[in-house]
Structure formats: C-alpha cells, structure tokens
Design a protein around this motif. Structure first.
Motif, mmCIF file in Angstrom:
data_model
loop_
_atom_site.group_PDB
_atom_site.id
_atom_site.type_symbol
_atom_site.label_atom_id
_atom_site.label_comp_id
_atom_site.label_asym_id
_atom_site.label_seq_id
_atom_site.Cartn_x
_atom_site.Cartn_y
_atom_site.Cartn_z
ATOM 1 N N ASP A 66 -1.274 12.102 -13.839
ATOM 2 C CA ASP A 66 -1.943 12.772 -12.827
ATOM 3 C C ASP A 66 -1.683 14.151 -12.421
ATOM 4 O O ASP A 66 -0.555 14.326 -11.707
ATOM 5 N N TYR A 116 -7.044 13.093 -6.143
ATOM 6 C CA TYR A 116 -7.266 11.691 -5.596
ATOM 7 C C TYR A 116 -8.427 11.706 -4.407
ATOM 8 O O TYR A 116 -8.533 12.865 -3.875
ATOM 9 N N VAL A 163 -1.795 4.373 -6.644
ATOM 10 C CA VAL A 163 -2.062 5.144 -8.200
ATOM 11 C C VAL A 163 -3.072 4.681 -8.606
ATOM 12 O O VAL A 163 -3.975 5.249 -9.351
ATOM 13 N N ARG A 184 -6.364 5.599 -7.234
ATOM 14 C CA ARG A 184 -6.372 7.266 -6.952
ATOM 15 C C ARG A 184 -6.869 7.533 -5.703
ATOM 16 O O ARG A 184 -8.002 8.206 -5.707
#
Length: 349
Positions: free
Chosen positions: A190, A196, A240, A243
């Motif tokens: 990422d 995010y 995670v 996101r």
C-alpha cells in the motif's frame, strides 16, 4: 637454480611480504580507529555477526537474558550509519558491527526494515530494504523522499515506513509525508495511507492537506498512526483489510504500542513550549484514555520504543548527532542515558 626459477621465487616472496604488510596496515588501522574512538569518548565497535532472531513471545516486563539492542551507530568513522548490536542489559557496552548501513531501522519477529541512502552520480536516492533474520536483503523498494520512521509488526509479517516528501521536520507546518505499508507474506504494497478511507466522527473525511506518519502495529491486520489535517494531529486506528483509518484522539504524534497492547507512548504538543521544540513524552492508557506525562522534560522528536513493559527508549540530540535515553512509562523515575551516538533502536532476541 635457473634465472627463471630464481625470479619466480623472488616474485612469490614479494607477494607474501605484500600480503603481510597489507594485513599489518589493516590491523593497525583498525586498532587506531578503536583507539581514536576510546580517546574521543566514543563507544568501541568490533566486527561480528548481528542477527534479528525473535524471542519466543513479546517481552512484558524485561528483556530476556539473551536479548540484544540493535540500532544505527552514529560514531564518526568507518562504522557510522551501520547497524550494531549490544546486550540489552549493557547498552553502553562494546558494539558488534553488522556491515549493514541504515538511516532508519526497526525489527521484530525476525524481520527488519532498513531505510537506506543509495549514493548516485547526480545525487543520492533512498530505498526501503526488507531484511531477514541474518540481515540479508529479501526485497527493496524505492523511496520518494527522506526516511524518517519505520516499524515492523510483532510477528514480522507487516512493515511500514514514512518519508518526508517535502520539508524535514515535524515541528513546523511546511512539510509533507508519505507512509507505506507492506505485507511480506504476499508482498502487497500500500504505497500511501492517503489512499485509505478516513473516518472522523463517524463520517468519511476528505481533505487535500492530509498527512500520515508514525505507524505502530497492533497485529498483522491493525495499526495506529498519526493523521495531520487542518492544523491538527490525530491518533488513528487502521484496518489493513478494510483500508480504513478511524480517528481516536487529538494531539497524538508518533504513537508506539506497548508489548501488551494496552498503552500508547507518544509525543504531545504542549502549549507554551518553543515552536521548534513543542513536544513532551506521554503515555495513553487505551482502556481508560487517561494520559500520563513522563518525567522527560526535554522535547522528544522521536517515535519511542518499548524496551520492555515498563521502559521507553528514545533519541535526543547529542555530540554525534543523537543519543539514546530511557524513562519509565508510569511517570516515575528520572531519565537515564542508555548509550551515546545511537539512533533507531529495536529489541531482538
């Protein structure tokens, strides 16, 4: 003996003598460098092997008897910026050199993340290097700025890093950062936490001035970090898989989660302090949200590291560029110097 044979013997003798002379010079240079360090008051550095072998479980009260502290050495000379290790019980003792250069470093679970300078003809560049337990490179990634923070999850699977894209200090407002998270199990990267979704007060939040830095992992799926926007900083909790990042509390920078996951050490801006030195080390209890100010009264611009369940390590400016200090996390005791000429520590087994 023929002339050709005599010449061959002479050549062999010359080569042997040259090798002996070279070894003597190298040995003398090493002794001289060590002597210069001692005379200058700097730590002694010795060749050896540095590994990132993880303990069986995270420390909760004190480092294991065989635990070691690995950090970037700031001693001037051939080992400057090199990872070195010392016994956790003797942080000011002789250092074992690794031969691996890092500007920022962290390790856990047998994985290391090394943010490194790469010299170039036109100018230097930087890269993030994932290291195995023997400090061998697994993969590397180019960085688009100056290294500033790095962290590894307790299991060693997840790594994160932050760079300054512009500016080089958190004290002012004229800076921009980029924070990345890498899954070493799948090698999914990422590239920026700015991708995010941000949830603030239960709603999706968007702003062009968003910056993130200072990731600390709870586990392989969740983390905490700093979000800056609108002139304010916030503690955020990240997911995670989803996101997303969700704001938790204002005025929290460079969080560091305790080994048992119940407290966060962080640097807090305090009103009335100088603009270039505005922070005080503080610990937040995540269950009660109660803050405890620590006895370190100097401004700490660092992401502290938990040496164990009750002690924090952090860097302050020193004669070599930085020294490591320690303070109790319960608000008691007095700060103490761990070792000089050192930055970016990690406790390994």
């Amino acid at each position: 003996m023929s002339v050709r044979a005599r010449l061959a013997v002479l050549a062999a003798v010359v080569m042997v003598l040259a090798g002996v002379a070279t070894a003597a010079v190298v040995h003398a240079a090493g002794r001289a460098a060590q002597r210069d360090q001692q005379q200058a008051g700097g730590p002694v550095i010795r060749p050896g092997r540095v590994v990132l072998t993880a303990p069986a479980s995270p420390p909760t009260s004190a480092p294991t008897s065989g635990g070691r502290l690995v950090f970037r050495s700031m001693v001037w000379g051939p080992h400057r910026d090199e990872l070195v290790s010392v016994p956790a019980a003797d942080p000011a003792g002789p250092r074992t050199a690794s031969g691996v250069d890092c500007l920022r470093f962290h390790a856990a679970g047998g994985t290391g993340i090394c943010l490194r300078r790469v010299p170039g003809v036109v100018g230097d560049s930087f890269r993030a290097v994932v290291l195995d337990a023997d400090l061998r490179e697994r993969r590397h990634y180019p960085l688009g700025g100056i290294p500033t923070r790095s962290r590894v999850s307790p299991s060693g699977r997840m790594v994160a890093w932050t760079v300054f894209v512009s500016g080089d200090s958190y004290a002012g407002t004229a800076f921009s950062t980029r924070t990345s998270i890498l899954d070493t199990g799948t090698w999914r990267l990422d590239g920026s936490l700015e991708d995010y979704r941000i949830v603030r007060d239960g709603r999706t939040y968007r702003s062009p001035d968003v910056n993130f830095w200072g990731v600390t992992f709870a586990d392989d799926a969740h983390f905490y970090a700093t979000l800056a926007t609108g002139g304010q900083t916030y503690l955020v909790r990240g997911d995670v898989a989803a996101r997303t990042v969700t704001t938790v509390r204002a005025n929290v920078e460079c969080p560091s989660l305790s080994p048992d996951g119940t407290r966060l050490a962080f640097k807090k801006r305090v009103a009335g302090l100088p603009a270039d030195a505005p922070w005080r080390l503080t610990v937040l209890d995540l269950r009660t949200m109660r803050e405890t100010a620590l006895t370190e009264r100097r401004s700490v611009d660092d992401q502290a590291v938990w040496l164990d369940g009750g002690t924090l390590a952090y860097s302050l400016p020193g004669d070599y560029g930085g020294d490591l200090w320690a303070v109790l996390a319960d608000g008691g005791g007095s700060p103490r110097l761990l070792t000089t000429a050192a930055l970016a520590p990690a406790v390994v087994g």
